[in-house]
Write a protein that holds these residues in place. Structure first.
Motif, PDB file in Angstrom:
ATOM      1  N   TYR A 395     -10.058 -14.443  10.453  1.00 20.76           N
ATOM      2  CA  TYR A 395      -9.707 -14.188   9.285  1.00 20.76           C
ATOM      3  C   TYR A 395      -8.627 -12.646   9.431  1.00 20.76           C
ATOM      4  N   LEU A 396      -7.677 -12.580   8.579  1.00 20.49           N
ATOM      5  CA  LEU A 396      -6.636 -11.720   8.521  1.00 20.49           C
ATOM      6  C   LEU A 396      -6.931 -10.523   7.730  1.00 20.49           C
ATOM      7  N   ARG A 397      -6.892  -9.291   8.212  1.00 16.88           N
ATOM      8  CA  ARG A 397      -7.352  -8.194   7.446  1.00 16.88           C
ATOM      9  C   ARG A 397      -6.119  -7.204   7.627  1.00 16.88           C
ATOM     10  N   LEU A 398      -5.623  -6.863   6.305  1.00 21.05           N
ATOM     11  CA  LEU A 398      -4.628  -5.997   6.373  1.00 21.05           C
ATOM     12  C   LEU A 398      -4.858  -4.435   6.342  1.00 21.05           C
ATOM     13  N   ARG A 399      -4.273  -3.850   7.146  1.00 22.74           N
ATOM     14  CA  ARG A 399      -4.501  -2.425   7.535  1.00 22.74           C
ATOM     15  C   ARG A 399      -3.789  -1.419   6.920  1.00 22.74           C
ATOM     16  N   GLY A 400      -2.449  -1.983   6.523  1.00 24.74           N
ATOM     17  CA  GLY A 400      -1.785  -0.937   5.800  1.00 24.74           C
ATOM     18  C   GLY A 400      -0.150  -1.642   5.699  1.00 24.74           C
ATOM     19  N   ARG A 401       0.811  -0.775   5.041  1.00 25.73           N
ATOM     20  CA  ARG A 401       2.247  -1.229   5.118  1.00 25.73           C
ATOM     21  C   ARG A 401       3.032  -0.404   5.899  1.00 25.73           C
ATOM     22  N   ALA A 402       3.800  -1.124   6.860  1.00 26.76           N
ATOM     23  CA  ALA A 402       4.634  -0.412   7.736  1.00 26.76           C
ATOM     24  C   ALA A 402       5.845   0.185   6.572  1.00 26.76           C
ATOM     25  N   LYS A 403       6.214  -0.470   5.585  1.00 28.71           N
ATOM     26  CA  LYS A 403       7.073  -0.217   4.563  1.00 28.71           C
ATOM     27  C   LYS A 403       6.319   0.824   3.576  1.00 28.71           C
ATOM     28  N   GLU A 404       6.935   1.539   2.884  1.00 31.72           N
ATOM     29  CA  GLU A 404       6.227   2.644   2.306  1.00 31.72           C
ATOM     30  C   GLU A 404       6.262   2.366   0.726  1.00 31.72           C
ATOM     31  N   LEU A 405       6.129   0.874   0.437  1.00 31.92           N
ATOM     32  CA  LEU A 405       5.900   0.406  -0.979  1.00 31.92           C
ATOM     33  C   LEU A 405       4.556   0.738  -1.611  1.00 31.92           C
ATOM     34  N   VAL A 406       4.509   1.297  -2.607  1.00 34.51           N
ATOM     35  CA  VAL A 406       3.028   1.514  -3.544  1.00 34.51           C
ATOM     36  C   VAL A 406       2.881   0.259  -4.443  1.00 34.51           C
ATOM     37  N   ILE A 407       1.843  -0.281  -4.384  1.00 37.25           N
ATOM     38  CA  ILE A 407       1.249  -1.102  -5.240  1.00 37.25           C
ATOM     39  C   ILE A 407       0.313  -0.665  -6.148  1.00 37.25           C
ATOM     40  N   SER A 408       0.661  -0.630  -7.509  1.00 41.57           N
ATOM     41  CA  SER A 408      -0.296   0.062  -8.574  1.00 41.57           C
ATOM     42  C   SER A 408      -0.322  -0.963  -9.717  1.00 41.57           C
ATOM     43  N   GLY A 409      -1.687  -1.451  -9.925  1.00 42.05           N
ATOM     44  CA  GLY A 409      -1.963  -2.288 -10.971  1.00 42.05           C
ATOM     45  C   GLY A 409      -1.175  -3.682 -10.515  1.00 42.05           C
ATOM     46  N   GLY A 410      -0.933  -4.056  -9.106  1.00 42.91           N
ATOM     47  CA  GLY A 410      -0.300  -5.321  -8.884  1.00 42.91           C
ATOM     48  C   GLY A 410       1.231  -5.168  -9.119  1.00 42.91           C
ATOM     49  N   LEU A 411       1.651  -4.117  -9.463  1.00 41.28           N
ATOM     50  CA  LEU A 411       3.468  -4.000  -9.774  1.00 41.28           C
ATOM     51  C   LEU A 411       3.702  -2.916  -8.528  1.00 41.28           C
ATOM     52  N   ASN A 412       4.810  -3.273  -8.162  1.00 38.68           N
ATOM     53  CA  ASN A 412       5.692  -2.673  -7.018  1.00 38.68           C
ATOM     54  C   ASN A 412       6.348  -1.366  -7.661  1.00 38.68           C
TER      55      ASN A 412
END
Length: 499
Positions: A395-412
């Motif tokens: 199973y893949l577990r995401l630890r974070g983003r190398a990019k600094e994108l913020v995802i709030s309410g499903g929106l970038n």
């Protein structure tokens, strides 16, 4: 012989993954018209203004709409902006554009003039389908020669000489996204990419013609458009289109229309879990979550209150869907599961960045060869910018983003864009934008501000200052006043040190 491919978990018993061709139908329009010819009287889409429309209705209406677009001078390869509330009319315009070979540019209707101007200048569209009167004025100023119409496509009737004649390599959709630069760039998705993306989830989620989806996601978003709408039409299933989300509207639609599926973002599931009607979700066959992680506590509350084990998946604009928890096996909370049919995945040595390739992965960035080259490694693997780890069961577990994108309410939300706007505020010397984890929103847009000497800016003042500059969902929800921002030797803000 059954293969040991990582995506094999998603295939039903008896299916041979090596025998499945995700691109067999060449394009979504070709696949859709083939489905519509079977049982043309079967209901396929519903909205509040016109009720149910059938497969045959869609076939006729999209052909007529494609003719109107052709009569307005649009030709294969031309770009067309689509931005309007979810409705059958909008779907007809979208499908007609794809059938004609146009390149659809879906845009968030909350964008302000500067944001829209960037997309118009970059994509060079020849037409726009919009329902916002203010946008109509802006577009007239930004591109006076552009054809701008409502989703009803109030254009002269005409006949297109041919429809559905696309190759799987032809561009179909231009989805704007960004990394750390804050400058949105267009990801070119081909007809093959869109088909492979929809076909992979059709297989993985056991999507059948008898299924009915309540679709409350916006149709400018890949989750709502590339998965919800495209998947519904590909499988020959049906969908109830809602213009916006509320727990009451979703549950009322589920009860009134015998819905079996719901796709949402964590914000939606948080509000459903808070509703005293949450147990009504138990009538659904499948609930899918994406665009941001679903907390373990929210997983537990939904399972206890409604018997729902939400299926989490992972995707992005450049790839549509990539990874999903399995339908038949354990849906493991805190993970996004296994690569979807046709997707190959590995973790980069040393960095653990998630790298992927497959027929769903985009062709490159629009008119940005340097960005395209940077996005892929030397062996053709796409660099997602996300960091991951594989547990002992795969199973893949995401630890974070190398990019600094913020995802709030499903929106970038792209931090640089908000930072640049706030740096012009007279009370601000310096600012950094990052995300603060939040169960309901996934992340809250948070501003770390170094105030001008003698000034104490307030959160409400900053939000008001951004009116007309950035869409509301990009405005900070939290504010921290600091003496200085942590920077490295090169002057780059070290956002992981912000606290």
């Amino acid at each position: 012989m059954t293969t040991s491919r990582a995506d094999a978990v998603h295939f039903p018993a008896g299916a041979e993954p090596d025998e499945v061709d995700l691109l067999d139908d060449i394009s979504l329009p070709a696949a859709w018209t083939k489905r519509w010819a079977v049982e043309p009287s079967k209901p396929t889409l519903w909205d509040a203004s016109c009720g149910w429309v059938t497969r045959g209705d869609l076939a006729r209406r999209t052909a007529a709409a494609a003719g109107r677009l052709y009569g307005a001078g649009l030709r294969k390869g031309d770009r067309i902006i689509l931005s309007a509330a979810a409705s059958v009319d909008l779907v007809v315009a979208h499908v007609a554009a794809l059938r004609l070979g146009l390149i659809v540019v879906p845009v968030n209707g909350a964008y302000q003039r500067a944001e829209l101007a960037h997309i118009v200048g970059d994509a060079d569209p020849r037409a726009a389908v919009v329902d916002n009167p203010e946008w109509v004025r802006w577009l007239a100023e930004l591109a006076p020669e552009m054809t701008v119409v409502s989703p009803r496509l109030d254009l002269d009737d005409a006949a297109a000489p041919s429809l559905d004649q696309m190759d799987s390599r032809d561009p179909a959709l231009l989805g704007y996204t960004s990394g750390t630069t804050g400058v949105p760039k267009g990801a070119v998705l081909t007809h093959g990419n869109l088909l492979a993306g929809a076909e992979s989830v059709r297989i993985a989620w056991r999507w059948e013609p008898e299924d009915r989806l309540v679709l409350a996601l916006p149709l400018f978003h890949m989750h709502g458009l590339g998965v919800g709408l495209h998947g519904t039409l590909l499988t020959g299933a049906s969908a109830v289109l809602l213009n916006g989300f509320s727990p009451e509207a979703v549950l009322d639609a589920a009860n009134a229309h015998d819905v079996t599926l719901f796709f949402g973002v964590p914000t939606m599931y948080t509000r459903l879990a808070q509703s005293d009607r949450v147990a009504e979700l138990s009538r659904l066959r499948l609930c899918v979550a994406g665009s941001a992680p679903l907390s373990a506590d929210l997983h537990r509350r939904l399972e206890e209150a409604a018997g729902v084990r939400v299926l989490e998946r992972y995707g992005m604009t450049e790839t549509i869907m990539l990874v999903s928890n399995p339908y038949d096996a354990e849906r493991r909370g805190g993970t996004v599961g296994f690569p979807l049919p046709g997707v190959e995945l590995r973790l980069a040595p040393e960095t653990d960045e998630v790298l992927v390739r497959g027929p769903n992965v985009f062709a490159g960035y629009w008119r940005r060869p340097e960005a395209t080259e940077e996005a892929f490694d030397e062996d053709g693997w796409f660099r997602t910018g996300d960091l991951g780890e594989l547990d002992e069961d795969g199973y893949l577990r995401l630890r974070g983003r190398a990019k600094e994108l913020v995802i709030s309410g499903g929106l970038n939300v792209y931090p640089r864009e908000v930072e640049d706007a706030l740096r012009t505020h007279p009370d601000i010397d310096d600012v950094a934008i990052a995300g603060t984890p939040d169960e309901e929103w996934g992340e809250l847009v948070t501003a770390w501000v170094v105030p001008t000497t003698g000034r104490t800016p307030k959160l409400d003042e900053l939000r008001s200052y951004l009116e007309g500059e950035c869409a509301d969902f990009k405005h900070p929800r939290l504010l921290h006043l600091v003496d200085e921002l942590p920077r490295n030797a090169l002057g780059k803000v070290q956002k992981h040190l912000l606290e």
